[in-house]
Design a protein around this motif. Structure first.
Motif, PDB file in Angstrom:
ATOM      1  N   ILE A 297      26.518  61.616  38.706  1.00 57.86           N
ATOM      2  CA  ILE A 297      26.855  61.513  40.127  1.00 57.86           C
ATOM      3  C   ILE A 297      27.501  62.843  40.516  1.00 57.86           C
ATOM      4  CG2 ILE A 297      28.234  60.326  41.877  1.00 57.86           C
ATOM      5  CD1 ILE A 297      28.062  57.802  40.121  1.00 57.86           C
TER       6      ILE A 297
ATOM      7  N   LYS B 201      20.190  55.271  46.135  1.00 58.34           N
ATOM      8  CA  LYS B 201      19.082  56.231  46.078  1.00 58.34           C
ATOM      9  C   LYS B 201      18.435  56.223  44.695  1.00 58.34           C
ATOM     10  CE  LYS B 201      20.672  59.336  49.694  1.00 58.34           C
ATOM     11  NZ  LYS B 201      21.205  60.658  50.024  1.00 58.34           N
ATOM     12  N   GLN B 202      19.256  56.069  43.662  1.00 58.96           N
ATOM     13  CA  GLN B 202      18.715  55.991  42.306  1.00 58.96           C
ATOM     14  C   GLN B 202      17.835  54.744  42.156  1.00 58.96           C
ATOM     15  OE1 GLN B 202      19.354  59.188  41.610  1.00 58.96           O
ATOM     16  NE2 GLN B 202      19.665  58.591  39.501  1.00 58.96           N
TER      17      GLN B 202
ATOM     18  N   TYR C 263      21.015  55.914  33.938  1.00 59.92           N
ATOM     19  CA  TYR C 263      20.148  56.402  35.012  1.00 59.92           C
ATOM     20  C   TYR C 263      20.812  56.189  36.378  1.00 59.92           C
ATOM     21  CZ  TYR C 263      16.429  56.857  38.378  1.00 59.92           C
ATOM     22  OH  TYR C 263      15.699  57.227  39.477  1.00 59.92           O
ATOM     23  N   PHE C 264      21.464  55.065  36.549  1.00 61.27           N
ATOM     24  CA  PHE C 264      22.072  54.730  37.835  1.00 61.27           C
ATOM     25  C   PHE C 264      23.482  55.289  37.976  1.00 61.27           C
ATOM     26  CE2 PHE C 264      19.071  51.319  36.825  1.00 61.27           C
ATOM     27  CZ  PHE C 264      18.220  51.431  37.904  1.00 61.27           C
TER      28      PHE C 264
ATOM     29  N   TYR D  93      24.657  56.823  46.653  1.00 60.33           N
ATOM     30  CA  TYR D  93      24.004  57.551  45.559  1.00 60.33           C
ATOM     31  C   TYR D  93      23.297  56.576  44.611  1.00 60.33           C
ATOM     32  CZ  TYR D  93      23.300  60.309  41.365  1.00 60.33           C
ATOM     33  OH  TYR D  93      22.725  60.919  40.283  1.00 60.33           O
ATOM     34  N   ILE D  94      23.986  55.513  44.211  1.00 61.60           N
ATOM     35  CA  ILE D  94      23.382  54.522  43.313  1.00 61.60           C
ATOM     36  C   ILE D  94      22.185  53.874  43.993  1.00 61.60           C
ATOM     37  CG2 ILE D  94      23.753  52.295  42.160  1.00 61.60           C
ATOM     38  CD1 ILE D  94      26.675  53.295  41.634  1.00 61.60           C
TER      39      ILE D  94
ATOM     40  N   THR E 140      14.559  55.412  43.989  1.00 62.40           N
ATOM     41  CA  THR E 140      13.714  56.346  43.243  1.00 62.40           C
ATOM     42  C   THR E 140      13.035  55.643  42.070  1.00 62.40           C
ATOM     43  OG1 THR E 140      15.127  58.208  43.873  1.00 62.40           O
ATOM     44  CG2 THR E 140      13.705  58.521  41.965  1.00 62.40           C
ATOM     45  N   ALA E 141      13.806  54.868  41.290  1.00 63.67           N
ATOM     46  CA  ALA E 141      13.232  54.159  40.141  1.00 63.67           C
ATOM     47  C   ALA E 141      12.175  53.157  40.598  1.00 63.67           C
ATOM     48  CB  ALA E 141      14.335  53.455  39.350  1.00 63.67           C
TER      49      ALA E 141
ATOM     50  N   GLU F 202      14.921  50.897  32.742  1.00 67.04           N
ATOM     51  CA  GLU F 202      15.837  52.025  32.766  1.00 67.04           C
ATOM     52  C   GLU F 202      17.063  51.711  31.923  1.00 67.04           C
ATOM     53  OE1 GLU F 202      15.454  54.952  33.808  1.00 67.04           O
ATOM     54  OE2 GLU F 202      13.703  54.724  35.073  1.00 67.04           O
TER      55      GLU F 202
ATOM     56  N   GLU G 167      19.822  49.660  48.321  1.00 69.49           N
ATOM     57  CA  GLU G 167      19.263  51.007  48.408  1.00 69.49           C
ATOM     58  C   GLU G 167      19.948  51.842  49.486  1.00 69.49           C
ATOM     59  OE1 GLU G 167      15.003  50.810  48.716  1.00 69.49           O
ATOM     60  OE2 GLU G 167      14.791  50.147  46.634  1.00 69.49           O
TER      61      GLU G 167
END
Length: 150
Positions: free
Chosen positions: A84, A24-25, A79-80, A21-22, A28-29, A75, A55
């Motif tokens: 969740i 993917k964040q 954000y990261f 998940y992190i 995305t950023a 950021e 990633e």
């Protein structure tokens, strides 16, 4: 036969769901900033392969790296690390369950394939950091107030 989890919260051969998940964040950023993995790596003193591993969730991102990512990608750590999804946290062997009387709000996931969503996100990222951060706090506060009314 199921593989046993090891102490760092990974099932052997599979990344931890929270790390994914992190990751993917991060992706995305980076994408919204128009950066390649190589460019982000160069700005952080890392190889593009290391960014790729972050990633994909293959390598865990340390707190110090999150601070570096915040600096380079403009950021905030939230954000990261915040929002969740519960389903993701529950997949992590180290997950600490919510108290019985706390039920997380089920929020519909945004559709990033919609043009309107992408335009909104791009416009948001064109704002100066302090304006974005203030807007984010305002929107989160408004959401909490709405939930209390409902």
């Amino acid at each position: 036969m199921k593989k046993n989890p090891n102490p760092n919260g990974k099932i052997k051969g599979q990344p931890n769901a929270v790390d994914v998940y992190i990751g993917k964040q991060i992706r995305t950023a980076r994408t919204f900033k128009g950066m390649s993995q190589g460019e982000l790596g160069r700005l952080m003193g890392l190889t593009f392969q290391q960014i790729q591993k972050y990633e994909q969730g293959a390598n865990r991102v340390s707190g110090a790296r999150i601070v570096d990512l915040c600096r380079v990608l403009d950021e905030v750590p939230d954000y990261f690390l915040s929002d969740i999804p519960k389903e993701v946290m529950e997949q992590s062997p180290g997950y600490i369950t919510f108290k019985e009387n706390v039920e997380p709000i089920n929020i519909e996931k945004p559709d990033f394939n919609r043009r309107e969503t992408m335009e909104l996100v791009k416009a948001y990222y064109n704002l100066p950091f302090h304006v974005r951060h203030s807007m984010l706090l305002t929107i989160k506060a408004a959401g909490k107030t709405q939930a209390e009314v409902a």
